[in-house]
Design a protein around this motif. Structure first.
Motif, PDB file in Angstrom:
ATOM      1  N   UNK A  75       0.855  -1.183   0.000  1.00 32.98           N
ATOM      2  CA  UNK A  75       0.000   0.000   0.000  1.00 32.98           C
ATOM      3  C   UNK A  75       0.891   1.233   0.000  1.00 32.98           C
ATOM      4  N   UNK A  76       0.475   2.300  -0.705  1.00 32.40           N
ATOM      5  CA  UNK A  76       1.274   3.527  -0.698  1.00 32.40           C
ATOM      6  C   UNK A  76       1.482   4.024   0.738  1.00 32.40           C
ATOM      7  N   UNK A 136      -3.000   4.901   4.291  1.00 35.17           N
ATOM      8  CA  UNK A 136      -4.351   5.446   4.152  1.00 35.17           C
ATOM      9  C   UNK A 136      -5.389   4.404   4.576  1.00 35.17           C
ATOM     10  N   UNK A 138      -9.091   3.512   4.226  1.00 39.69           N
ATOM     11  CA  UNK A 138     -10.209   3.819   3.328  1.00 39.69           C
ATOM     12  C   UNK A 138     -11.473   3.177   3.881  1.00 39.69           C
ATOM     13  N   UNK A 139     -12.475   4.007   4.175  1.00 37.46           N
ATOM     14  CA  UNK A 139     -13.726   3.490   4.735  1.00 37.46           C
ATOM     15  C   UNK A 139     -14.655   3.056   3.610  1.00 37.46           C
ATOM     16  N   UNK A 140     -15.459   2.032   3.891  1.00 36.79           N
ATOM     17  CA  UNK A 140     -16.434   1.547   2.917  1.00 36.79           C
ATOM     18  C   UNK A 140     -17.429   2.639   2.535  1.00 36.79           C
ATOM     19  N   UNK A 141     -17.555   3.658   3.414  1.00 32.16           N
ATOM     20  CA  UNK A 141     -18.460   4.775   3.105  1.00 32.16           C
ATOM     21  C   UNK A 141     -17.889   5.716   2.055  1.00 32.16           C
ATOM     22  N   UNK A 142     -16.571   5.610   1.801  1.00 35.81           N
ATOM     23  CA  UNK A 142     -15.979   6.452   0.769  1.00 35.81           C
ATOM     24  C   UNK A 142     -14.920   7.411   1.283  1.00 35.81           C
ATOM     25  N   UNK A 143     -15.019   7.835   2.562  1.00 34.28           N
ATOM     26  CA  UNK A 143     -14.016   8.774   3.069  1.00 34.28           C
ATOM     27  C   UNK A 143     -12.730   8.020   3.371  1.00 34.28           C
ATOM     28  N   UNK A 144     -11.660   8.775   3.480  1.00 35.31           N
ATOM     29  CA  UNK A 144     -10.386   8.156   3.822  1.00 35.31           C
ATOM     30  C   UNK A 144      -9.602   9.071   4.739  1.00 35.31           C
ATOM     31  N   UNK A 216      -3.677  -2.269   5.696  1.00 34.23           N
ATOM     32  CA  UNK A 216      -3.852  -1.195   4.710  1.00 34.23           C
ATOM     33  C   UNK A 216      -4.298  -1.689   3.342  1.00 34.23           C
ATOM     34  N   UNK A 217      -4.359  -3.016   3.141  1.00 32.85           N
ATOM     35  CA  UNK A 217      -4.832  -3.551   1.858  1.00 32.85           C
ATOM     36  C   UNK A 217      -6.317  -3.889   1.912  1.00 32.85           C
ATOM     37  N   UNK A 251     -11.139  -5.872  -0.290  1.00 31.30           N
ATOM     38  CA  UNK A 251      -9.739  -5.477  -0.467  1.00 31.30           C
ATOM     39  C   UNK A 251      -9.627  -4.105  -1.100  1.00 31.30           C
ATOM     40  N   UNK A 252      -8.492  -3.457  -0.868  1.00 27.31           N
ATOM     41  CA  UNK A 252      -8.259  -2.141  -1.459  1.00 27.31           C
ATOM     42  C   UNK A 252      -7.371  -2.252  -2.688  1.00 27.31           C
TER      43      UNK A 252
ATOM     44  N   UNK B  47     -21.232   9.256   2.453  1.00 27.61           N
ATOM     45  CA  UNK B  47     -20.140  10.178   2.773  1.00 27.61           C
ATOM     46  C   UNK B  47     -20.068  11.222   1.658  1.00 27.61           C
ATOM     47  N   UNK B  64     -26.486   1.203   2.504  1.00 28.87           N
ATOM     48  CA  UNK B  64     -25.154   1.219   1.906  1.00 28.87           C
ATOM     49  C   UNK B  64     -24.727  -0.154   1.379  1.00 28.87           C
ATOM     50  N   UNK B 152     -11.829   1.615  -6.226  1.00 28.83           N
ATOM     51  CA  UNK B 152     -12.146   0.256  -5.740  1.00 28.83           C
ATOM     52  C   UNK B 152     -10.871  -0.427  -5.257  1.00 28.83           C
ATOM     53  N   UNK B 153      -9.776  -0.220  -5.979  1.00 29.28           N
ATOM     54  CA  UNK B 153      -8.518  -0.910  -5.682  1.00 29.28           C
ATOM     55  C   UNK B 153      -7.345   0.065  -5.626  1.00 29.28           C
ATOM     56  N   UNK B 154      -7.357   1.013  -4.664  1.00 26.19           N
ATOM     57  CA  UNK B 154      -6.279   2.002  -4.596  1.00 26.19           C
ATOM     58  C   UNK B 154      -4.915   1.404  -4.247  1.00 26.19           C
ATOM     59  N   UNK B 155      -4.902   0.148  -3.769  1.00 24.95           N
ATOM     60  CA  UNK B 155      -3.612  -0.510  -3.507  1.00 24.95           C
ATOM     61  C   UNK B 155      -3.213  -1.368  -4.713  1.00 24.95           C
ATOM     62  N   UNK B 167      -6.346   8.927  -4.286  1.00 21.00           N
ATOM     63  CA  UNK B 167      -7.661   8.373  -3.940  1.00 21.00           C
ATOM     64  C   UNK B 167      -8.765   9.438  -3.926  1.00 21.00           C
ATOM     65  N   UNK B 171     -11.886   9.894  -6.582  1.00 18.74           N
ATOM     66  CA  UNK B 171     -13.281   9.844  -6.132  1.00 18.74           C
ATOM     67  C   UNK B 171     -14.078  11.002  -6.735  1.00 18.74           C
TER      68      UNK B 171
END
Lengths: 252, 217
Positions: A75-76, A136, A138-144, A216-217, A251-252, B47, B64, B152-155, B167, B171
């Motif tokens: 992850x970055x 980072x 990352x929330x499932x709601x979209x915010x990070x 983080x992944x 997964x991210x 969000x 959601x 979806x896959x930022x990593x 990210x 978005x």
């Protein structure tokens, strides 16, 4: 149905939870399905059938994500100046309801496919190698938000306690009644850590004291806080949000 | 000026009819895109990026997790169908035949005519404004898919996410692509209301009238 890899869930693993979810989702989005039917002229009135398709697709997405997961892809990471301050509190309850535990009396309980099941104290965990990361969330709601965590590489811990790393899942039980689980490939990823510190100090109550899994992944809800016990298993353990309908792999 | 479709050995029928592949992919896309946008609105509401939310009654999924389930199921249909359409469009010459040429002079003429509400609808042929809009919405669709993959896959797709500005920016790009597509749909539907027989032709493949007609308000 037998999955090809050790980390991939089979349909049978989901059985009961899915049936529950199907009923729940049917009720909750019945109205929207109706709206969509009007919009498109397609016959989507059988909500059960639609939900079965959605859940089959979510299981398919678990498999796709497991295949996309590269165990060597990191992850970055970010600099200290990029850290989100204050880092947001997030749980299935409000911050006023955070539960605390006596850190000295707390022990991490182990069970399942693990050779040495003796419980671990915070002090014992601190004797293991520690790494830190600024990554980072990352929330499932979209915010990070970007945070800094420090703790034991989970792979190091699993190897130390003689966990069966060919098993499919690692499950977590938390003393705030949260629970979750991850695939073994992710558990062994170099950035997956048992976090003891946030920034330069032991985890405060709002960030999961005394122990949080930092992954983080994966999405934020796959990073359980307030961990009380963990177990290694081949039986799909589900999770608090996962059993309500959120995608398991996430997964991210 | 020699137009391209005179040079190429295009079957005469093709100029006036919508190919079956285009009609099928159009309607599959319409369904998948509506699912993506309406479930996307519900995900956005969890969000919001801006100080507004979409009315819950206009969203898909109910909550959601339901919206995410719809979004990540419909995305396969959208992408698979989109790939068939784009592959067909390039390989069959359909894009070249219907979307090109697009010149600035033509665009200016047709745009002025459209503003004056004097732009005629020619069955089976797109005017320059239509060509521009159809090319734009194709690019918006590609942007929506790529920015969607990036968030979806930022990593796993970190280079793609970085290419889109990280990210949070990806978005925003995803939202703006949706807004552009939604804007297109509004114009698209308004024009179908003005020239209803285009709806029929997208089903049967046959243009309603062989001769050019003028649409005036």
């Amino acid at each position: 149905m037998s999955p090809p890899g050790p980390s991939k869930p089979s349909a049978a693993d989901y059985g009961q939870g899915l049936a529950r979810l199907q009923r729940r989702l049917l009720l909750r989005h019945g109205l929207s399905v109706g709206a969509l039917t009007l919009l498109t002229g397609c016959n989507l009135q059988d909500g059960d059938a639609v939900d079965r398709v959605l859940w089959a697709m979510s299981r398919w997405n678990d498999r796709v994500q497991a295949a996309l997961f590269n165990p060597n892809r990191l992850a970055p990471t970010y600099t200290e100046s990029a850290i989100t301050d204050p880092f947001p509190f997030n749980a299935y309850y409000s911050e006023a309801e955070v539960r605390t535990v006596d850190t000295n009396a707390w022990r991490l309980e182990l069970s399942g496919r693990i050779a040495e099941k003796r419980p671990w104290s915070v002090e014992q965990l601190r004797t293991l190698p520690q790494v830190s990361q600024i990554t980072r969330h990352v929330c499932v709601e979209g915010w990070s938000a970007i945070g800094k965590w420090r703790g034991v590489p989970f792979r190091t811990f699993l190897e130390r306690v003689g966990a069966d790393t060919r098993a499919r899942y690692v499950g977590f039980r938390c003393f705030d009644d949260y629970y979750s689980s991850i695939d073994m490939a992710t558990a062994l990823h170099p950035q997956t850590i048992l976090a003891l510190d946030y920034r330069e100090a032991p985890l405060p109550p709002k960030y999961g004291s005394p122990l949080k899994l930092r992954v983080p992944t994966k999405l934020g809800f796959k990073n359980p806080k307030y961990i009380a016990a963990l177990f290694v298993t081949n039986d799909y353990p589900g999770g608090y949000w996962e059993d309500k309908g959120y995608n398991w792999f996430s997964g991210s | 000026m020699v137009s391209i479709n005179r040079v190429l050995p295009v079957p005469k029928r093709a100029a006036n009819t919508r190919p079956l592949v285009v009609r099928i992919t159009h309607w599959v896309n319409a369904f998948a895109m509506i699912c993506m946008i309406l479930s996307g609105w519900r995900i956005y509401n969890a969000s919001p990026l801006f100080p507004f939310i979409f009315p819950p009654w206009a969203t898909l999924g109910g909550w959601l997790a339901g919206a995410l389930a719809w979004h990540f199921a419909a995305m396969w249909l959208l992408v698979a169908n989109g790939l068939v359409y784009v592959a067909y469009g390039f390989l069959s010459g359909y894009f070249r035949r219907t979307l090109l040429p697009l010149t600035r002079v033509q665009l200016w003429q047709d745009f002025s005519a459209a503003l004056a509400l004097r732009l005629e609808h020619r069955a089976g042929a797109y005017n320059a404004v239509q060509r521009l809009l159809y090319i734009a919405v194709l690019l918006l669709g590609a942007t929506a898919v790529l920015s969607g993959l990036a968030i979806w896959k930022p990593v796993q797709f970190a280079p793609l996410t970085a290419l889109l500005g990280g990210y949070d920016t990806a978005r925003l790009v995803h939202f703006l692509a949706m807004a552009g597509i939604a804007g297109f749909i509004i114009i698209h539907l308004a024009l179908v209301v003005l020239v209803p027989r285009t709806l029929l032709s997208m089903i049967t493949g046959r243009p309603g009238h062989q001769h050019a007609t003028e649409v005036r308000l």
